[in-house]
Every structure is written in structure tokens, then in C-alpha cells.
Design a protein around this motif. Structure first.
Motif, PDB file in Angstrom:
ATOM      1  N   LEU A 161       0.811  -1.689  -0.090  1.00  0.00           N
ATOM      2  CA  LEU A 161       0.062  -0.458  -0.043  1.00  0.00           C
ATOM      3  C   LEU A 161       0.958   1.196  -0.083  1.00  0.00           C
ATOM      4  O   LEU A 161       2.340   1.135   0.315  1.00  0.00           O
ATOM      5  N   ARG A 162      -0.108   2.183  -0.235  1.00  0.00           N
ATOM      6  CA  ARG A 162       1.351   3.576  -0.253  1.00  0.00           C
ATOM      7  C   ARG A 162       1.421   3.959   1.111  1.00  0.00           C
ATOM      8  O   ARG A 162       0.593   3.492   1.886  1.00  0.00           O
ATOM      9  N   LEU A 163       2.285   4.886   1.245  1.00  0.00           N
ATOM     10  CA  LEU A 163       2.151   4.815   2.619  1.00  0.00           C
ATOM     11  C   LEU A 163       1.869   6.274   3.850  1.00  0.00           C
ATOM     12  O   LEU A 163       1.403   6.843   2.457  1.00  0.00           O
ATOM     13  N   PRO A 164       1.421   6.633   4.454  1.00  0.00           N
ATOM     14  CA  PRO A 164       0.742   7.501   5.019  1.00  0.00           C
ATOM     15  C   PRO A 164       1.050   8.470   5.260  1.00  0.00           C
ATOM     16  O   PRO A 164       2.645   8.265   4.984  1.00  0.00           O
ATOM     17  N   GLY A 190       4.975   8.442   6.488  1.00  0.00           N
ATOM     18  CA  GLY A 190       5.675   7.775   6.424  1.00  0.00           C
ATOM     19  C   GLY A 190       6.220   5.953   6.444  1.00  0.00           C
ATOM     20  O   GLY A 190       6.910   5.639   5.704  1.00  0.00           O
ATOM     21  N   PHE A 225       1.811   1.749   5.905  1.00  0.00           N
ATOM     22  CA  PHE A 225       0.270   1.343   6.976  1.00  0.00           C
ATOM     23  C   PHE A 225       0.184  -0.111   7.186  1.00  0.00           C
ATOM     24  O   PHE A 225       0.611  -0.896   7.320  1.00  0.00           O
ATOM     25  N   ASP A 226      -0.205   0.047   8.891  1.00  0.00           N
ATOM     26  CA  ASP A 226      -0.580  -0.896   9.473  1.00  0.00           C
ATOM     27  C   ASP A 226      -2.301  -0.651   9.950  1.00  0.00           C
ATOM     28  O   ASP A 226      -2.556   0.023  10.560  1.00  0.00           O
ATOM     29  N   MET A 227      -3.304  -1.576   9.775  1.00  0.00           N
ATOM     30  CA  MET A 227      -4.734  -1.897  10.356  1.00  0.00           C
ATOM     31  C   MET A 227      -5.036  -1.671  11.447  1.00  0.00           C
ATOM     32  O   MET A 227      -5.807  -1.087  12.318  1.00  0.00           O
ATOM     33  N   ASP A 282      -2.549  -0.222  13.641  1.00  0.00           N
ATOM     34  CA  ASP A 282      -1.417   0.313  14.565  1.00  0.00           C
ATOM     35  C   ASP A 282      -1.115  -0.355  15.677  1.00  0.00           C
ATOM     36  O   ASP A 282      -0.561   0.387  16.897  1.00  0.00           O
ATOM     37  N   ARG A 323       0.345   9.946  -0.617  1.00  0.00           N
ATOM     38  CA  ARG A 323       0.505   8.737   0.716  1.00  0.00           C
ATOM     39  C   ARG A 323      -1.121   9.151   0.334  1.00  0.00           C
ATOM     40  O   ARG A 323      -1.861  10.230   0.360  1.00  0.00           O
ATOM     41  N   LEU A 324      -1.121   8.181   1.508  1.00  0.00           N
ATOM     42  CA  LEU A 324      -2.197   7.916   2.515  1.00  0.00           C
ATOM     43  C   LEU A 324      -2.709   9.121   2.779  1.00  0.00           C
ATOM     44  O   LEU A 324      -1.498   9.905   3.716  1.00  0.00           O
ATOM     45  N   PRO A 382      -9.959  -1.211  10.590  1.00  0.00           N
ATOM     46  CA  PRO A 382     -11.405  -2.222  12.382  1.00  0.00           C
ATOM     47  C   PRO A 382     -11.105  -1.075  12.913  1.00  0.00           C
ATOM     48  O   PRO A 382     -10.387  -0.961  13.855  1.00  0.00           O
ATOM     49  N   HIS A 431      -6.951   3.408  15.817  1.00  0.00           N
ATOM     50  CA  HIS A 431      -5.998   3.799  14.882  1.00  0.00           C
ATOM     51  C   HIS A 431      -6.088   5.001  14.668  1.00  0.00           C
ATOM     52  O   HIS A 431      -6.900   5.413  14.506  1.00  0.00           O
TER      53      HIS A 431
END
Lengths: 248, 163
Positions: free
Chosen positions: A161-164, A167, A170-172, A174, B19-20, B50, B65
Motif C-alpha cells: 500500500l502507499r505510505l501514510p 512515512g 500502513f498498519d491496520m 496500528d 500518500r494515504l 477496523p 487507529h
């Protein structure tokens, strides 16, 4: 003449980094204490004894066996540790390692490990203390950038995935956060909250990540730029095809 | 079946940042877009975040999150269930498209892709039919979160027509 393994062909920085990872000759960039490592792995409480599945080998009275005499057991096997895992995820945006090179690094440089290579994640199973030794090595060295690689035992998506904006991959769940200019981990590898924030160190800058990566990318070092690698890949494919060709 | 939802002259656009987006930047961007005359409808999409860990040994643990925030868009609360990775819009004409491009240039500090295409279904799908029935509002066609539940009200009406 003493044989010196060459590991990987190529003259680019990516090829050089691949050789470094495979040979285990990587630069140490950060320190992580044993307790912190235990905490983020989440398999046992920090400071507790290693649970075991069988008595120490020395007490078991093993049968007379030439292979057992030839191959010395690893410390974890000697002590009868449980088999436990560590799983890494590496971002496609110039993370230092990739699943294949983590597996090469594990299989070439460590004994008693069972690396599993998947498209987006890489898992190593081993006796607990052997696994911890490998995990510590990979986390402390240039094989890991706390922003672009992380420990993820479950829910691993994020590598493609694109980076947030900050930087961090992404980790759903967290598990990691950026605090100031360091990355902290406040959950273990499967997403359970842990008692303290574990400092994983400073993330690499974009330039440094591009310099240390083992990923060929057209926007960094393109695979097609590495003539020697192309030549060898062609050779492997040629020979594999010819090997399979069997005229009756 | 409901009729096709869109006017044939309307354009569909996609903003796809490299970027997100953080919730605060998404909020600013969406507010500016929502204020424009000529934006018919839009939705955000991206990787889902989630509320609780869905599987593994930590199943059921709260995630908390940072991307899972309630943002205010045109005075309406929007509960973000995704990390904003893209915005798809329907606008009335090419002038609005240029206005949106200008807003993105101003608010996005990183590169982004901006393209015109077909991103929202223009006819009712089987899923739409099953969720809303045969007499659904044509404006809602293609706007459902495929994984969302209707009871969570996945669609906000920002500019309610006065009765």
C-alpha cells in the motif's frame, strides 16, 4: 585456494545490498534490549524462563546416532525450547529487505531455522531462543528500517500500500507510531497492547532507504540496469529450460 | 429498477494521492471540495481501519487507529472507516474539474494523480437492488460501501434540499 562465496551477481547498490544481506555482513544501526524484544514478540513475559516442550537433550539419553554426533544441536534445541515464530513485513517502497533476502539471510547465517517466504511477509520458525537471536539480529541491523519494515504476526497487509503521510508503512492494527523523530511500538506483533512503548529507533530518510534497499525499482535502481544480474537470470532460465527438455 | 443515477453530461473524477491522507488533511480537502458549486457527489476510499482486531490471537482487542476519526465535512459528521487513499467525484462540467485540481495543488504537499473516467456505476447493480430495492434514490446508486452495513448509515447527505 579458499572458496569465498559470492552470493549474488551485479554491480549496482541493490546487488551489493543483496550480497550484504545474504552474507550477514550488515551494519548494526540500533540496539534493542532482550526484554523489549520479548515484549514485542509477545510469546512470553519479559524476564520469564523459556517454557520447554521436552527435557534438555543432555538429560534425555539420546540414542547412539552418527548424525546427532555430527551435528551439534542449537542452544534452543539443547534446552528443549518451544518452537516459536517471528514474522516481518517489508514495504515495497524501498524497504531494506524483502521476504526472499530475509529468508536467504536466515538460512545461510543461522542454524535450526525454518524460514517461510511469502509475497508480502516472511516468517521464521525456530526454537524460541534461536528465533530471538535471529529476530534481534534482523531488527538491530540495516536489514530493518522501523518505518518501512515491521514485526507483524497477524494482519500483515500494508507492504504493497502507499505510505501514510508520516512515512510509516500502513498498519491496520496500528502497532507502530512515530513519536517525534523516533518510531515506537506500543503493541506486540499480533496487536495486543504492551506495558511500555518500545523504542525502535529513527526511521531512515528516503535517500538512505533508497541507498540501502534490496529492491529493484524503476524509480531507484532498475533491474534492467544491472547487466550482470540480467545475464545470470537469463542463464538460469536457459539452463532450467534445457534441463527440462528431454527428447525421446 | 431505478433509473441511471447520473446526467450523461456529468464528469467523473478521481484524486489519487501518492500518500494515504491523514484525517485532518482529508477533512480540509473534502471541506473545500464540498463547498464548490457543481460537485454532485463524492466518496472516499482506501484501506479499511477496523475498530477491533478482526482475527489472530488478539481478536477483539480495540485498535484505536489514528486514521479512524470522526471528521466534519460541510457541517456533517463523517466517521472515517478507511484511511483516505482516494476521492472519487461526480461534477457537472470541466470548469469544476479545474477548480478541484487547483484545490489539490494547494492542499496536497505530495504528488497525486488526477484523472477523468468512470468510477461510480451509472446503473443499479444487483447489490444496489438487494440493499435498496427497486425504488432507490438514483443519487445513491453506486455509493454504498461494499463492506459497510446499511444500519451504520454509510452515506451522508451533505446538502439537504430544503423542504
Amino acid at each position: 585456494m579458499v572458496y569465498k562465496p559470492q552470493f549474488y551477481p551485479g554491480a549496482t547498490s541493490v546487488a551489493e545490498n543483496r550480497r550484504k544481506h545474504m552474507s550477514g555482513n550488515v551494519e548494526k544501526l540500533r540496539d534493542i534490549s532482550d526484554d523489549d524484544l520479548t515484549l514485542i514478540l509477545g510469546h512470553r513475559a519479559p524476564g520469564s524462563d523459556y517454557p520447554s516442550t521436552h527435557p534438555p537433550l543432555a538429560e534425555m539419553g539420546e540414542p547412539d546416532c552418527s548424525v546427532r554426533q555430527l551435528v551439534e544441536a542449537t542452544p534452543g534445541a539443547k534446552a528443549g525450547d518451544r518452537v516459536r515464530y517471528v514474522q516481518f513485513v517489508d514495504s515495497m517502497y524501498n524497504a531494506p529487505a524483502t521476504p526472499y533476502f530475509r529468508s536467504y539471510a536466515a538460512a545461510i547465517n543461522f542454524r535450526g531455522v525454518d524460514p517461510g517466504t511469502l509475497s508480502g511477509r516472511q516468517v521464521v520458525e525456530a526454537r524460541e531462543r534461536d528465533m530471538e537471536q535471529l529476530a534481534k539480529f534482523q531488527i538491530e541491523t540495516e536489514m530493518t528500517d522501523p518505518a518501512l519494515a515491521s514485526l507483524r504476526g497477524a494482519t500483515v497487509h500494508g507492504h504493497s500500500l502507499r505510505l501514510p503521510e508520516d512515512g510509516l508503512m500502513f498498519d491496520m492494527l496500528d502497532r507502530c507510531r512515530k513519536e517525534g523523530n523516533i518510531v515506537i511500538m506500543h503493541k506486540d506483533q499480533v496487536g495486543r497492547p504492551i506495558d511500555k512503548k518500545v523504542n525502535l529507533g529513527k526511521p531512515m530518510s528516503e535517500e538512505e532507504a533508497a541507498k540501502r534497499t534490496t529492491i529493484y525499482r524503476v524509480d531507484n535502481v532498475a533491474f534492467r540496469d544491472d547487466k550482470e544480474v540480467i545475464e545470470w537470470v537469463h542463464r538460469v532460465f536457459d539452463q532450467r529450460t534445457i534441463y527440462g527438455f528431454k527428447p525421446e | 429498477m431505478s433509473d441511471a443515477s447520473t446526467n450523461a453530461d456529468y464528469l467523473q473524477l478521481e484524486i489519487f494521492p501518492s500518500r494515504l491522507l491523514s484525517p485532518s488533511r482529508a477533512e480540509t480537502l473534502l471541506n473545500e471540495i464540498a463547498l464548490l458549486e457543481g460537485v454532485v457527489r463524492f466518496f472516499v476510499h482506501g484501506p479499511r481501519v477496523p475498530q477491533t482486531v478482526p482475527y489472530g490471537p488478539a481478536t477483539g482487542e480495540t485498535v484505536d487507529h489514528p486514521a479512524n476519526k470522526v471528521i466534519m465535512v460541510a457541517g456533517q459528521e463523517v466517521d472515517l472507516e478507511v484511511s483516505v487513499g482516494g476521492i472519487r467525484l461526480e461534477v457537472t462540467d470541466a470548469d469544476v474539474k479545474e477548480d478541484i485540481r487547483e484545490i489539490c495543488d494547494r492542499l496536497l504537499p505530495f504528488s497525486y494523480e488526477f484523472r477523468e473516467g468512470l468510477f461510480i456505476p451509472t446503473k443499479q447493480t444487483v447489490t444496489d437492488y438487494a440493499k435498496r430495492g427497486s425504488d432507490a434514490d438514483p443519487m445513491l446508486i453506486g455509493m454504498a460501501d461494499p463492506k459497510g452495513k446499511l444500519r451504520n448509515k454509510p452515506i451522508c447527505i451533505l446538502n439537504k434540499k430544503s423542504e
